[in-house]
Write a protein that holds these residues in place. Sequence first.
Motif, PDB file in Angstrom:
ATOM      1  N   VAL A 140       3.789  11.405 -10.153  1.00 50.97           N
ATOM      2  CA  VAL A 140       3.264  12.727 -10.537  1.00 50.97           C
ATOM      3  C   VAL A 140       4.334  13.795 -10.339  1.00 50.97           C
ATOM      4  O   VAL A 140       4.546  14.660 -11.208  1.00 50.97           O
ATOM      5  CB  VAL A 140       2.001  13.051  -9.712  1.00 50.97           C
ATOM      6  CG1 VAL A 140       1.573  14.502  -9.934  1.00 50.97           C
ATOM      7  CG2 VAL A 140       0.867  12.110 -10.085  1.00 50.97           C
ATOM      8  N   GLY A 141       5.039  13.758  -9.194  1.00 43.82           N
ATOM      9  CA  GLY A 141       6.079  14.744  -8.933  1.00 43.82           C
ATOM     10  C   GLY A 141       7.210  14.684  -9.945  1.00 43.82           C
ATOM     11  O   GLY A 141       7.714  15.721 -10.395  1.00 43.82           O
ATOM     12  N   MET A 164       4.937  16.458  -3.824  1.00 44.41           N
ATOM     13  CA  MET A 164       5.647  17.702  -3.536  1.00 44.41           C
ATOM     14  C   MET A 164       7.083  17.435  -3.095  1.00 44.41           C
ATOM     15  O   MET A 164       7.980  18.248  -3.341  1.00 44.41           O
ATOM     16  CB  MET A 164       4.899  18.481  -2.448  1.00 44.41           C
ATOM     17  CG  MET A 164       3.540  19.002  -2.892  1.00 44.41           C
ATOM     18  SD  MET A 164       2.600  19.794  -1.552  1.00 44.41           S
ATOM     19  CE  MET A 164       3.619  21.237  -1.242  1.00 44.41           C
ATOM     20  N   ALA A 165       7.320  16.293  -2.453  1.00 43.56           N
ATOM     21  CA  ALA A 165       8.681  15.952  -2.035  1.00 43.56           C
ATOM     22  C   ALA A 165       9.535  15.519  -3.225  1.00 43.56           C
ATOM     23  O   ALA A 165      10.738  15.787  -3.265  1.00 43.56           O
ATOM     24  CB  ALA A 165       8.634  14.843  -0.988  1.00 43.56           C
ATOM     25  N   ILE A 220       0.836  -1.203   0.000  1.00 42.80           N
ATOM     26  CA  ILE A 220       0.000   0.000   0.000  1.00 42.80           C
ATOM     27  C   ILE A 220       0.871   1.254   0.000  1.00 42.80           C
ATOM     28  O   ILE A 220       0.591   2.221  -0.727  1.00 42.80           O
ATOM     29  CB  ILE A 220      -0.949  -0.025   1.217  1.00 42.80           C
ATOM     30  CG1 ILE A 220      -2.001  -1.128   1.029  1.00 42.80           C
ATOM     31  CG2 ILE A 220      -1.628   1.323   1.414  1.00 42.80           C
ATOM     32  CD1 ILE A 220      -2.834  -1.400   2.258  1.00 42.80           C
ATOM     33  N   SER A 221       1.942   1.233   0.791  1.00 40.55           N
ATOM     34  CA  SER A 221       2.842   2.394   0.821  1.00 40.55           C
ATOM     35  C   SER A 221       3.556   2.565  -0.517  1.00 40.55           C
ATOM     36  O   SER A 221       3.740   3.691  -0.991  1.00 40.55           O
ATOM     37  CB  SER A 221       3.860   2.238   1.955  1.00 40.55           C
ATOM     38  OG  SER A 221       3.232   2.283   3.214  1.00 40.55           O
ATOM     39  N   LEU A 222       3.975   1.461  -1.126  1.00 40.27           N
ATOM     40  CA  LEU A 222       4.640   1.546  -2.424  1.00 40.27           C
ATOM     41  C   LEU A 222       3.694   2.091  -3.493  1.00 40.27           C
ATOM     42  O   LEU A 222       4.118   2.823  -4.395  1.00 40.27           O
ATOM     43  CB  LEU A 222       5.172   0.170  -2.836  1.00 40.27           C
ATOM     44  CG  LEU A 222       6.360  -0.359  -2.043  1.00 40.27           C
ATOM     45  CD1 LEU A 222       6.732  -1.764  -2.507  1.00 40.27           C
ATOM     46  CD2 LEU A 222       7.558   0.577  -2.168  1.00 40.27           C
ATOM     47  N   ARG A 223       2.433   1.749  -3.383  1.00 41.64           N
ATOM     48  CA  ARG A 223       1.461   2.303  -4.338  1.00 41.64           C
ATOM     49  C   ARG A 223       1.338   3.813  -4.148  1.00 41.64           C
ATOM     50  O   ARG A 223       1.284   4.564  -5.139  1.00 41.64           O
ATOM     51  CB  ARG A 223       0.098   1.639  -4.139  1.00 41.64           C
ATOM     52  CG  ARG A 223      -0.974   2.093  -5.141  1.00 41.64           C
ATOM     53  CD  ARG A 223      -2.315   1.499  -4.782  1.00 41.64           C
ATOM     54  NE  ARG A 223      -2.783   2.013  -3.504  1.00 41.64           N
ATOM     55  CZ  ARG A 223      -3.824   1.507  -2.837  1.00 41.64           C
ATOM     56  NH1 ARG A 223      -4.458   0.447  -3.310  1.00 41.64           N
ATOM     57  NH2 ARG A 223      -4.198   2.032  -1.693  1.00 41.64           N
ATOM     58  N   ARG A 224       1.313   4.260  -2.913  1.00 38.10           N
ATOM     59  CA  ARG A 224       1.251   5.704  -2.660  1.00 38.10           C
ATOM     60  C   ARG A 224       2.497   6.399  -3.219  1.00 38.10           C
ATOM     61  O   ARG A 224       2.404   7.472  -3.820  1.00 38.10           O
ATOM     62  CB  ARG A 224       1.129   5.959  -1.155  1.00 38.10           C
ATOM     63  CG  ARG A 224      -0.215   5.572  -0.574  1.00 38.10           C
ATOM     64  CD  ARG A 224      -0.187   5.534   0.946  1.00 38.10           C
ATOM     65  NE  ARG A 224      -1.497   5.212   1.497  1.00 38.10           N
ATOM     66  CZ  ARG A 224      -1.706   4.771   2.730  1.00 38.10           C
ATOM     67  NH1 ARG A 224      -0.666   4.603   3.555  1.00 38.10           N
ATOM     68  NH2 ARG A 224      -2.928   4.488   3.143  1.00 38.10           N
TER      69      ARG A 224
END
Length: 281
Positions: free
Chosen positions: A100-101, A158-159, A89-93
């Motif tokens: 996108v960034g 954003m990061a 789940i974290s890797l998907r985020r």
Amino acid sequence: MTSPAGVPVPPAPRPPARGAWARVRHGALPFGSLLLALALWQLLAASGTWSETLVPPPARVWDAFVDVSTTHDGVRGYNGTYLIEHLGISLRRIAIGAGVGIALGVLFGLLMGTVGWMRSLFEPWITFLRTLPPLAYFSLLVIWLGIDEEPKVTLLAMAAFPPVAVSTTTAVAAVPTSLVEAARALGASRWDVVRDVVVPSALPETLTGVRLAVGVAYSSLVAAELVNGLPGIGGMVKDAANYNNTPVVLVGIIAIGVSGLIIDGLLLRLERAVVPWRGRA
């Protein structure tokens, strides 16, 4: 090869190949450092300097890894989710947010590197964003976007955006003028120059920026999952820390670090495949 008397002389024996030893050493050194780190960790835990709550021995961390990866005593993983599912789940985020960034960073980098007034307009804002720690604006994102997936993905985007934008801008601005002028002299349009000259020249530094962006996104993962982060590996770490569950915290940290090493290795292989001339020209 023959002697002065015309008698054939067998060739001198070749020295043993060094490639095999180099490969063995390349694999043995990391493995040896891992064993040394585990031994020092065990000695530190066994010394009694700190309690097991603060510095649990490797065996307890391994037990915690097994617990969060399986169903035990009727409990499924951690908080009803297996470790691999938290990590997925974290890797998907990260994939969505960092993707996108990175895309926006490449686009803005190309624009700022080729159009002078756009660089003057946007570069101060990108530098301002790059210097901000994620926690400085995460609370604002939660106020604006709620506590679901939107603020997490936005924070990761954003990061990841500034490293790619800065590296691409610098690389585009450093493209040799002689190459651009030669392409224009041959009748290339502005788009042709960007596609055939600017992008290939800037690609090595852009890919380096992509690797940095993924690393920054990973370092922001726990911050992104501070609020409503379960399921998620960063949320698991934060929740376990609330209960002083150090073994689970260490399991989460190790999972983040190992997966980050794997992803960075894959990006490095991609870089070598896309720009094989780097370091050779």
